[in-house]
Design a protein around this motif. Structure first.
Motif, PDB file in Angstrom:
ATOM      1  N   ILE A 153       0.838  -1.204   0.000  1.00 59.10           N
ATOM      2  CA  ILE A 153       0.000   0.000   0.000  1.00 59.10           C
ATOM      3  C   ILE A 153       0.872   1.253   0.000  1.00 59.10           C
ATOM      4  O   ILE A 153       0.618   2.212  -0.739  1.00 59.10           O
ATOM      5  CB  ILE A 153      -0.956  -0.009   1.206  1.00 59.10           C
ATOM      6  CG1 ILE A 153      -1.945  -1.177   1.097  1.00 59.10           C
ATOM      7  CG2 ILE A 153      -1.727   1.310   1.286  1.00 59.10           C
ATOM      8  CD1 ILE A 153      -2.850  -1.337   2.300  1.00 59.10           C
ATOM      9  N   ALA A 154       1.927   1.267   0.832  1.00 60.46           N
ATOM     10  CA  ALA A 154       2.814   2.430   0.885  1.00 60.46           C
ATOM     11  C   ALA A 154       3.534   2.631  -0.441  1.00 60.46           C
ATOM     12  O   ALA A 154       3.703   3.768  -0.903  1.00 60.46           O
ATOM     13  CB  ALA A 154       3.824   2.255   2.020  1.00 60.46           C
ATOM     14  N   ARG A 155       3.948   1.560  -1.084  1.00 61.58           N
ATOM     15  CA  ARG A 155       4.633   1.651  -2.376  1.00 61.58           C
ATOM     16  C   ARG A 155       3.718   2.243  -3.433  1.00 61.58           C
ATOM     17  O   ARG A 155       4.118   3.129  -4.209  1.00 61.58           O
ATOM     18  CB  ARG A 155       5.101   0.258  -2.816  1.00 61.58           C
ATOM     19  CG  ARG A 155       5.783   0.221  -4.169  1.00 61.58           C
ATOM     20  CD  ARG A 155       5.972  -1.212  -4.631  1.00 61.58           C
ATOM     21  NE  ARG A 155       4.708  -1.913  -4.789  1.00 61.58           N
ATOM     22  CZ  ARG A 155       4.602  -3.208  -5.087  1.00 61.58           C
ATOM     23  NH1 ARG A 155       5.694  -3.938  -5.228  1.00 61.58           N
ATOM     24  NH2 ARG A 155       3.415  -3.768  -5.220  1.00 61.58           N
ATOM     25  N   ARG A 210       9.941   4.270  -0.923  1.00 65.30           N
ATOM     26  CA  ARG A 210      10.679   4.949   0.127  1.00 65.30           C
ATOM     27  C   ARG A 210       9.899   4.789   1.433  1.00 65.30           C
ATOM     28  O   ARG A 210       8.729   4.419   1.429  1.00 65.30           O
ATOM     29  CB  ARG A 210      10.846   6.440  -0.197  1.00 65.30           C
ATOM     30  CG  ARG A 210       9.555   7.224  -0.288  1.00 65.30           C
ATOM     31  CD  ARG A 210       9.829   8.706  -0.585  1.00 65.30           C
ATOM     32  NE  ARG A 210       8.612   9.492  -0.542  1.00 65.30           N
ATOM     33  CZ  ARG A 210       7.790   9.668  -1.578  1.00 65.30           C
ATOM     34  NH1 ARG A 210       8.082   9.099  -2.750  1.00 65.30           N
ATOM     35  NH2 ARG A 210       6.715  10.412  -1.466  1.00 65.30           N
ATOM     36  N   GLY A 211      10.559   5.068   2.547  1.00 65.21           N
ATOM     37  CA  GLY A 211       9.893   4.957   3.837  1.00 65.21           C
ATOM     38  C   GLY A 211       9.392   3.546   4.098  1.00 65.21           C
ATOM     39  O   GLY A 211      10.156   2.582   4.060  1.00 65.21           O
ATOM     40  N   LEU A 212       8.095   3.422   4.350  1.00 66.75           N
ATOM     41  CA  LEU A 212       7.489   2.120   4.620  1.00 66.75           C
ATOM     42  C   LEU A 212       7.593   1.187   3.418  1.00 66.75           C
ATOM     43  O   LEU A 212       7.444  -0.028   3.565  1.00 66.75           O
ATOM     44  CB  LEU A 212       6.022   2.292   5.015  1.00 66.75           C
ATOM     45  CG  LEU A 212       5.760   2.965   6.369  1.00 66.75           C
ATOM     46  CD1 LEU A 212       4.274   3.222   6.557  1.00 66.75           C
ATOM     47  CD2 LEU A 212       6.292   2.115   7.516  1.00 66.75           C
ATOM     48  N   ALA A 213       7.806   1.740   2.237  1.00 69.58           N
ATOM     49  CA  ALA A 213       7.901   0.925   1.026  1.00 69.58           C
ATOM     50  C   ALA A 213       9.346   0.641   0.623  1.00 69.58           C
ATOM     51  O   ALA A 213       9.587   0.144  -0.472  1.00 69.58           O
ATOM     52  CB  ALA A 213       7.173   1.612  -0.127  1.00 69.58           C
ATOM     53  N   SER A 214      10.283   0.927   1.501  1.00 78.21           N
ATOM     54  CA  SER A 214      11.674   0.623   1.181  1.00 78.21           C
ATOM     55  C   SER A 214      11.952  -0.858   1.422  1.00 78.21           C
ATOM     56  O   SER A 214      11.305  -1.507   2.235  1.00 78.21           O
ATOM     57  CB  SER A 214      12.616   1.477   2.034  1.00 78.21           C
ATOM     58  OG  SER A 214      12.412   1.225   3.415  1.00 78.21           O
ATOM     59  N   VAL A 215      12.912  -1.387   0.677  1.00 81.71           N
ATOM     60  CA  VAL A 215      13.253  -2.804   0.741  1.00 81.71           C
ATOM     61  C   VAL A 215      14.719  -2.953   1.116  1.00 81.71           C
ATOM     62  O   VAL A 215      15.575  -2.207   0.643  1.00 81.71           O
ATOM     63  CB  VAL A 215      12.977  -3.489  -0.623  1.00 81.71           C
ATOM     64  CG1 VAL A 215      13.396  -4.950  -0.590  1.00 81.71           C
ATOM     65  CG2 VAL A 215      11.512  -3.378  -0.984  1.00 81.71           C
TER      66      VAL A 215
END
Length: 492
Positions: free
Chosen positions: A328-330, A336-341
Motif C-alpha cells: 500500500i505504501a509503495r 521509500r519509507g514504509l515501502a523501502s526494501v
C-alpha cells in the motif's frame, strides 16, 4: 552501468514455501491446543460442529481467493484484489483491514507462545510456578525473534519451524488416534468414564443457533491465515497455478483436521458438563490428552510443538502484515519509507513498524486494562476475526464482479452460487456477533467498537485523500501484474 533501480521483491519461492506461509499463519497445532476452549465456553460440547460449519464457510470464501489469484499476483493480496474490482478506495480499506487482522493475530499468537511456553517450562520443572508476567515476557521474546526472521529471512530456520509444525501435527494425529481407539474400546483412564459419542456434533438443549454462531468466531480464528499465501504473488514461481493450490489445499486440510481433532478432544475430556468445564480451562488440549491417554512426555512434546507453532504463526503474521503495509505504501508514494526494501529483498521498515504495533497492543491490554495473557489472546482474537470477516465479504463481492460481471475469467455462470453462499454465511456470523449487542460491563462490549472503529478510520482517511486514491488506482491498473482497466478503476 550499475542498476540504479531500488531493490524489488524477488520471485524465488516454491509452491511449498507458499503453502508453508498459509499453514504457518493458520498454525493448526497451536490452534487445536489453545483456540477451541473459547468456543467451548459458548457452545459447550458442540465445538466440532462449529469448526465444521466454519470450515464450510472458509471453503466457500476460498473460492473467491482462488479465482482472484488465478488472475492477479500482488504482494498486497486483498488490497489489490478488491482495489482492482471495487475501486482503489475500497481496496485500500480492505488492505488496511487485513493488515489490522494480521497485526491482532500477531498479538494472539505471541500471547499463545507465552501461554504454552510457560506451561511447558512449568510442567518440566525449568520454571516452576511462573509469575503472571511470565507469558508476557515470552510473548515479547517471540515478537523480537519474529522481527529478526522477517527482516533477515533464514530459509533454514523457517524450514525448521515448518518441519516442527509438521511433526507436531503428526504427533497430534497419533495421540488422537490412540484416544479414539481407547474410547471405542472403553479403555479410558481410570475414573473418567468417557465414551465415544456423536453428540459432540449436536448442540445442547437450550442452545440456540445464534449462540452457535457466536462460537463460530473463534473457529474462524483457527482458519484465519489460510489465504496468507496470496501475499506472495510477486515472490512465488508460477503464481497463477501455485498460489490457488496453496490456498485451497490449506483450507481443505484445515477443515478436516480441526473437525476431527476437536471431536476427539471433546470426547477425550468428556461430553458432559464436567468434561466441558475441564476442556474450557485446559492450557493445552492435546497436550493434556497425551499426558492422560499416552504418556506424560508425549503431552510435554505436544505442548512444546504447539508453542513453536505459535511462534511460526506470529512470524507469518508479521510477514503478511509487513507485505501489506509495503504494498500500500509503495503504490501510494513510491519506494521509500514504509515501502523501502532491504538488500535481502524484504520490507524491513514495514516489518519493524508492524512489530512495534503488536507490542503496543499488548502493552495497552496489560497496563491500561489489567489483562492477563489469556485475556489479551481472546480479546485480540475476537477483534481480528470480526475484521477479517469484513475483509472476506469485500473479497467475495470483488470476486463476483470479476467473474460474473466483468467476465475476466472463463467461469461457468452457475458457480455464482458459491460466493453468494459465502456472503450468507459471513453476513449471518457478523450479524450474530454484533446483535444483540454485548453488555456494557463486559469486555465484549468493546470488540465491535474497536473492529468497526478501525474500518471507519480507514474509510475516512481514504475519502479525505482523493489524490492518494487516484495514485493507488493508477498503480493497480498499470503495474505489479494487475491486469485492469485504468479508466474503469479510476472512475470508482
Amino acid at each position: 552501468m550499475a542498476d540504479s533501480r531500488p531493490p524489488q521483491l524477488r520471485r524465488n519461492l516454491s509452491i511449498w514455501q507458499a503453502i508453508g506461509l498459509s499453514v504457518a499463519l493458520m498454525a493448526p497445532s497451536m490452534a487445536a491446543n489453545i483456540n477451541p476452549q473459547v468456543t467451548a465456553s459458548t457452545v459447550g460440547r458442540a465445538v466440532p460442529l462449529t469448526f465444521l460449519l466454519a470450515g464450510i464457510g472458509v471453503l466457500l470464501v476460498g473460492y473467491g481467493f482462488v479465482r482472484m489469484c488465478q488472475y492477479y499476483q500482488h504482494a498486497g493480496s486483498v488490497y489489490a484484489f478488491v482495489g482492482s474490482t471495487l475501486g482503489p478506495r475500497v481496496g485500500a480499506i480492505s488492505g488496511a483491514a487485513l493488515f489490522a487482522t494480521y497485526t491482532f493475530f500477531g498479538v494472539v499468537t505471541s500471547c499463545a507462545f507465552g501461554i504454552l511456553g510457560s506451561d511447558f517450562l512449568n510442567t518440566i520443572g525449568i520454571w516452576s510456578n511462573p509469575p503472571s508476567w511470565a507469558p508476557y515476557l515470552l510473548a515479547a521474546i517471540s515478537l523480537a525473534g519474529c522481527l529478526v526472521l522477517t527482516i533477515i529471512p533464514a530459509k533454514r530456520g523457517t524450514t525448521m519451524l515448518l518441519s516442527i509444525e509438521g511433526a507436531t501435527i503428526v504427533l497430534i494425529l497419533l495421540v488422537c488416534a490412540v484416544v479414539l481407539v481407547r474410547l471405542l474400546a472403553g479403555n479410558t483412564p481410570a475414573g473418567s468414564g468417557h465414551t465415544f459419542t456423536m453428540k459432540v456434533f449436536a448442540i445442547e438443549p437450550g442452545t440456540g443457533v445464534s449462540t452457535l454462531f457466536l462460537g463460530i468466531v473463534f473457529a474462524f480464528l483457527s482458519f484465519a491465515g489460510f489465504e496468507a499465501s496470496s501475499t506472495l504473488g510477486e515472490e512465488t514461481a508460477e503464481p497463477r497455478k501455485n498460489i490457488p493450490r496453496a490456498i485451497l489445499g490449506t483450507a481443505i486440510f484445515g477443515t478436516v483436521f480441526f473437525t476431527v481433532v476437536t471431536a476427539i478432544e471433546v470426547m477425550g475430556f468428556g461430553a458432559g458438563p464436567s468434561g466441558v468445564k475441564a476442556y474450557a480451562s485446559s492450557s493445552s488440549l492435546v497436550g493434556d490428552l497425551g499426558r492422560s491417554f499416552v504418556a506424560s512426555w508425549v503431552g510435554d512434546v505436544i505442548t512444546l510443538g504447539a508453542a513453536i507453532s505459535a511462534f511460526g504463526c506470529c512470524l507469518a503474521c508479521m510477514v503478511g502484515a509487513s507485505r501489506l503495509m509495503y504494498a500500500i505504501a509503495r503504490d501510494a508514494g513510491g519506494e521509500r519509507g514504509l515501502a523501502s526494501v532491504t538488500r535481502e529483498g524484504t520490507p524491513g521498515v514495514a516489518a519493524t513498524t508492524v512489530a512495534c504495533l503488536m507490542g503496543l497492543i499488548i502493552l495497552i491490554d496489560a497496563l491500561a486494562f489489567g489483562a492477563k495473557t489469556e485475556d489479551a489472546f481472546a480479546w485480540s482474537g475476537t477483534i481480528g476475526t470480526l475484521i477479517i470477516l469484513v475483509v472476506y465479504v469485500l473479497t467475495t463481492i470483488g470476486a463476483i464482479r470479476l467473474l460474473f460481471v466483468q467476465r475476466k475469467l472463463p467461469v461457468p455462470m452457475y458457480e455464482i452460487v458459491v460466493p453468494i453462499l459465502a456472503l450468507v454465511v459471513l453476513g449471518y456470523t457478523l450479524y450474530r456477533n454484533v446483535l444483540p449487542y454485548p453488555a456494557s460491563n463486559t469486555p465484549a462490549f468493546w470488540f465491535p467498537i474497536v473492529a468497526g472503529g478501525w474500518l471507519v478510520v480507514c474509510a475516512v482517511a481514504v475519502i479525505a485523500a482523493p489524490g492518494t486514491a487516484a495514485r493507488l488506482g493508477e498503480r493497480l491498473a498499470t503495474e505489479d501484474g494487475i491486469a485492469g482497466d485504468l479508466d474503469e478503476v479510476a472512475a470508482k
